[in-house]
Design a protein around this motif. Structure first.
Motif, PDB file in Angstrom:
ATOM      1  N   GLN A  96       0.834  -1.197   0.000  1.00 49.35           N
ATOM      2  CA  GLN A  96       0.000   0.000   0.000  1.00 49.35           C
ATOM      3  C   GLN A  96       0.871   1.250   0.000  1.00 49.35           C
ATOM      4  OE1 GLN A  96      -2.243   0.470   3.569  1.00 49.35           O
ATOM      5  NE2 GLN A  96      -3.548   2.085   2.782  1.00 49.35           N
ATOM      6  N   LEU A  97       1.946   1.212   0.783  1.00 48.42           N
ATOM      7  CA  LEU A  97       2.840   2.355   0.876  1.00 48.42           C
ATOM      8  C   LEU A  97       3.538   2.591  -0.459  1.00 48.42           C
ATOM      9  CD1 LEU A  97       4.204   4.500   2.623  1.00 48.42           C
ATOM     10  CD2 LEU A  97       5.880   2.804   3.294  1.00 48.42           C
ATOM     11  N   ARG A  98       3.957   1.500  -1.109  1.00 52.34           N
ATOM     12  CA  ARG A  98       4.679   1.635  -2.366  1.00 52.34           C
ATOM     13  C   ARG A  98       3.775   2.113  -3.501  1.00 52.34           C
ATOM     14  NH1 ARG A  98       7.309  -3.014  -0.411  1.00 52.34           N
ATOM     15  NH2 ARG A  98       9.533  -2.681  -0.095  1.00 52.34           N
ATOM     16  N   ALA A  99       2.531   1.652  -3.476  1.00 55.73           N
ATOM     17  CA  ALA A  99       1.645   1.936  -4.599  1.00 55.73           C
ATOM     18  C   ALA A  99       1.056   3.338  -4.541  1.00 55.73           C
ATOM     19  CB  ALA A  99       0.520   0.912  -4.644  1.00 55.73           C
ATOM     20  N   SER A 100       1.025   3.929  -3.339  1.00 60.54           N
ATOM     21  CA  SER A 100       0.358   5.210  -3.186  1.00 60.54           C
ATOM     22  C   SER A 100       1.133   6.319  -3.892  1.00 60.54           C
ATOM     23  CB  SER A 100       0.193   5.554  -1.705  1.00 60.54           C
ATOM     24  OG  SER A 100      -0.412   6.813  -1.576  1.00 60.54           O
ATOM     25  N   VAL A 145      10.882  10.515   6.172  1.00 63.67           N
ATOM     26  CA  VAL A 145       9.552  10.970   6.600  1.00 63.67           C
ATOM     27  C   VAL A 145       8.555  10.671   5.488  1.00 63.67           C
ATOM     28  CG1 VAL A 145       8.146  12.931   7.303  1.00 63.67           C
ATOM     29  CG2 VAL A 145      10.528  12.772   8.053  1.00 63.67           C
ATOM     30  N   VAL A 146       7.459  10.016   5.855  1.00 64.42           N
ATOM     31  CA  VAL A 146       6.438   9.625   4.896  1.00 64.42           C
ATOM     32  C   VAL A 146       5.072  10.046   5.414  1.00 64.42           C
ATOM     33  CG1 VAL A 146       6.057   7.352   5.918  1.00 64.42           C
ATOM     34  CG2 VAL A 146       5.634   7.686   3.486  1.00 64.42           C
ATOM     35  N   ARG A 147       4.136  10.190   4.496  1.00 63.79           N
ATOM     36  CA  ARG A 147       2.752  10.452   4.895  1.00 63.79           C
ATOM     37  C   ARG A 147       2.040   9.106   5.022  1.00 63.79           C
ATOM     38  NH1 ARG A 147       0.882  15.373   4.595  1.00 63.79           N
ATOM     39  NH2 ARG A 147       2.357  15.879   2.922  1.00 63.79           N
ATOM     40  N   ASP A 148       1.537   8.800   6.214  1.00 57.80           N
ATOM     41  CA  ASP A 148       0.930   7.498   6.451  1.00 57.80           C
ATOM     42  C   ASP A 148      -0.244   7.268   5.504  1.00 57.80           C
ATOM     43  OD1 ASP A 148      -1.057   5.587   7.904  1.00 57.80           O
ATOM     44  OD2 ASP A 148       0.847   5.332   8.957  1.00 57.80           O
ATOM     45  N   PRO A 149      -0.290   6.097   4.847  1.00 62.43           N
ATOM     46  CA  PRO A 149      -1.368   5.834   3.883  1.00 62.43           C
ATOM     47  C   PRO A 149      -2.758   5.871   4.486  1.00 62.43           C
ATOM     48  CG  PRO A 149       0.385   4.206   3.690  1.00 62.43           C
ATOM     49  CD  PRO A 149       0.661   4.988   4.936  1.00 62.43           C
ATOM     50  N   THR A 150      -2.855   5.547   5.789  1.00 61.89           N
ATOM     51  CA  THR A 150      -4.175   5.470   6.427  1.00 61.89           C
ATOM     52  C   THR A 150      -4.569   6.788   7.072  1.00 61.89           C
ATOM     53  OG1 THR A 150      -3.804   3.115   6.867  1.00 61.89           O
ATOM     54  CG2 THR A 150      -5.569   4.216   8.096  1.00 61.89           C
ATOM     55  N   SER A 151      -3.712   7.293   7.977  1.00 64.41           N
ATOM     56  CA  SER A 151      -4.064   8.502   8.731  1.00 64.41           C
ATOM     57  C   SER A 151      -3.718   9.790   7.996  1.00 64.41           C
ATOM     58  CB  SER A 151      -3.327   8.492  10.078  1.00 64.41           C
ATOM     59  OG  SER A 151      -1.925   8.639   9.873  1.00 64.41           O
ATOM     60  N   LYS A 152      -2.857   9.694   6.968  1.00 67.31           N
ATOM     61  CA  LYS A 152      -2.364  10.856   6.212  1.00 67.31           C
ATOM     62  C   LYS A 152      -1.474  11.770   7.048  1.00 67.31           C
ATOM     63  CE  LYS A 152      -4.880   9.279   2.886  1.00 67.31           C
ATOM     64  NZ  LYS A 152      -4.253   8.406   1.871  1.00 67.31           N
ATOM     65  N   CYS A 181      10.483  -1.499   7.623  1.00 63.27           N
ATOM     66  CA  CYS A 181      10.410  -1.876   9.038  1.00 63.27           C
ATOM     67  C   CYS A 181       8.978  -1.670   9.545  1.00 63.27           C
ATOM     68  CB  CYS A 181      11.368  -1.028   9.867  1.00 63.27           C
ATOM     69  SG  CYS A 181      13.106  -1.206   9.413  1.00 63.27           S
ATOM     70  N   PRO A 182       8.618  -2.334  10.656  1.00 60.50           N
ATOM     71  CA  PRO A 182       7.310  -2.068  11.275  1.00 60.50           C
ATOM     72  C   PRO A 182       7.183  -0.593  11.649  1.00 60.50           C
ATOM     73  CG  PRO A 182       8.355  -3.995  12.253  1.00 60.50           C
ATOM     74  CD  PRO A 182       9.392  -3.340  11.389  1.00 60.50           C
ATOM     75  N   SER A 183       5.966  -0.101  11.763  1.00 60.44           N
ATOM     76  CA  SER A 183       5.738   1.328  11.967  1.00 60.44           C
ATOM     77  C   SER A 183       6.218   1.833  13.326  1.00 60.44           C
ATOM     78  CB  SER A 183       4.253   1.648  11.785  1.00 60.44           C
ATOM     79  OG  SER A 183       3.466   0.877  12.663  1.00 60.44           O
ATOM     80  N   TYR A 184       6.434   0.932  14.314  1.00 60.28           N
ATOM     81  CA  TYR A 184       6.926   1.408  15.608  1.00 60.28           C
ATOM     82  C   TYR A 184       8.422   1.732  15.575  1.00 60.28           C
ATOM     83  CZ  TYR A 184       8.679  -3.393  16.361  1.00 60.28           C
ATOM     84  OH  TYR A 184       9.341  -4.581  16.257  1.00 60.28           O
ATOM     85  N   VAL A 185       9.101   1.352  14.496  1.00 61.91           N
ATOM     86  CA  VAL A 185      10.537   1.585  14.400  1.00 61.91           C
ATOM     87  C   VAL A 185      10.785   2.984  13.854  1.00 61.91           C
ATOM     88  CG1 VAL A 185      12.692   0.834  13.309  1.00 61.91           C
ATOM     89  CG2 VAL A 185      10.979  -0.856  14.022  1.00 61.91           C
ATOM     90  N   ASN A 186      11.557   3.770  14.587  1.00 62.24           N
ATOM     91  CA  ASN A 186      11.954   5.089  14.115  1.00 62.24           C
ATOM     92  C   ASN A 186      13.390   5.363  14.554  1.00 62.24           C
ATOM     93  OD1 ASN A 186      11.787   5.907  16.879  1.00 62.24           O
ATOM     94  ND2 ASN A 186       9.604   6.353  16.602  1.00 62.24           N
ATOM     95  N   SER A 187      13.912   6.533  14.236  1.00 61.14           N
ATOM     96  CA  SER A 187      15.316   6.822  14.513  1.00 61.14           C
ATOM     97  C   SER A 187      15.617   6.838  16.007  1.00 61.14           C
ATOM     98  CB  SER A 187      15.707   8.165  13.883  1.00 61.14           C
ATOM     99  OG  SER A 187      14.808   9.180  14.265  1.00 61.14           O
TER     100      SER A 187
END
Length: 350
Positions: free
Chosen positions: A172-176, A219-226, A246-252
């Protein structure tokens, strides 16, 4: 107490409440050694620890009759030892962390080995703590899912799943095409991240710097919450458009803090760590490397870069969306579709 309940003694050692807190938690916590596991799996389901357990029917090629049923558990395409069953995975015998509120467990199987590896993973700071997969108890199936040949099976959905680690879809992230983030938006977002860091973590990062453990974050715009958020990923070297997300809980901040892995803590001087992510896998694998050994074996260890606190930045999402491939139409079909039909025709689509 330290022998029987090491995790509880560790939590309360020299803390408020002392032995009273240890005894209280020891009496009230879920005790896997005393549990009625038949009742547990009937009411809660089977915790497969990231493993897939299936039942295949072996049929007679000439008659189609079922000869026997074969049950097996598979992890990462590798078949686990025969003694590994959904009940064994759920019980996690002698693995106390697997029954703690602060951890969840996954299992690794190795080809040709009669043993399995247990991994205790810290629950994410935000959001629910997995299990990776809970499977509903069905009488006679014992946690195994019959292999089906229909479309649902081909999409890797488990019809008996009670709870799946929910995360955004990497496809979903790649296709958006509406996730683009400007450099100004990314800079503003990450400035806000820095400003809202936990005070203890901020001091640690100011002293030791940011460490993405061999991964990259943008930094990306979340496909669901925007909404804007960080998306970390593993990319090939040299860089390519292919990325394992990576899973969404993973950040810098999560990566730099070491995620509770002692050898990965910034203040530990003898070792450094790298992390590995894989698409649609909620588990991040951590690997520790000894500085002295790596220095004496050039090229054997992955490189790692630590960036000073004030110069570190996260760029906007840079992966272009994958184009949707056009259907290939044969010349014969093209002529057929563009010519008025004089009689009914059936077109099969594969």
């Amino acid at each position: 107490l330290e022998y029987t309940y090491p995790h509880l003694v560790h939590d309360y050692y020299n803390g408020d409440g002392g032995n009273c807190a240890i005894f209280s938690d020891a009496l009230n916590e879920f005790n896997p050694d005393r549990a009625d596991w038949n009742k547990v799996v009937r009411t809660r389901g089977y915790d497969l620890r990231g493993v897939s357990c299936v039942e295949e029917q072996i049929t007679d090629p000439s008659t189609g009759a079922v000869i026997k049923k074969q049950r097996k558990c598979i992890q990462g395409g590798i078949q686990c030892p025969a003694w590994v069953t959904p009940l064994v995975l759920s019980k996690a015998d002698k693995q106390w962390a697997c029954h703690s509120n602060d951890f969840y467990c996954t299992v690794g199987c190795t080809a040709g080995s009669d043993e399995i590896l247990w991994y205790a993973n810290s629950c994410p700071a935000k959001g629910p703590c997995p299990p990776y997969l809970l499977v509903r108890h069905i009488e006679g199936e014992d946690g195994y899912t019959p292999v089906r040949k229909d479309a649902e099976q081909r999409t890797n959905k488990n019809p008996h799943a009670l709870e799946v680690f929910r995360d955004f879809s990497s496809s979903q992230l790649r296709a958006s095409t509406s996730l683009s983030v400007s450099a100004a938006e990314a800079a503003s977002y990450f400035a806000n991240v820095k400003a809202n860091l936990d005070n203890k973590l901020k001091k640690t990062l100011e002293k030791y710097g940011w460490d993405l453990r061999g991964l990259q974050c943008e930094v990306v715009r979340d496909p669901t919450s925007k909404e804007l958020r960080e998306q970390c990923f593993m990319a090939d070297s040299p860089p390519s458009t292919e990325r394992d997300l990576c899973p969404s809980y993973v950040n810098s901040a999560y990566l730099s803090a070491g995620a509770g892995q002692y050898a990965c803590l910034p203040e530990v001087e003898n070792t450094y760590c790298t992390a590995v992510c894989q698409d649609n896998n909620p588990v991040v694998s951590w690997r520790a490397h000894d500085h002295a050994w790596c220095a004496s074996h050039p090229g054997e260890c992955p490189s790692n870069v630590v960036v000073p606190f004030h110069t570190f930045k996260v760029n906007p999402w840079s992966q272009p969306p994958k184009p949707t491939p056009a259907c290939d139409i044969s010349p014969r079909a093209d002529k057929l579709l563009s010519t008025p039909l004089s009689e009914p025709v059936t077109i099969g689509i594969l």
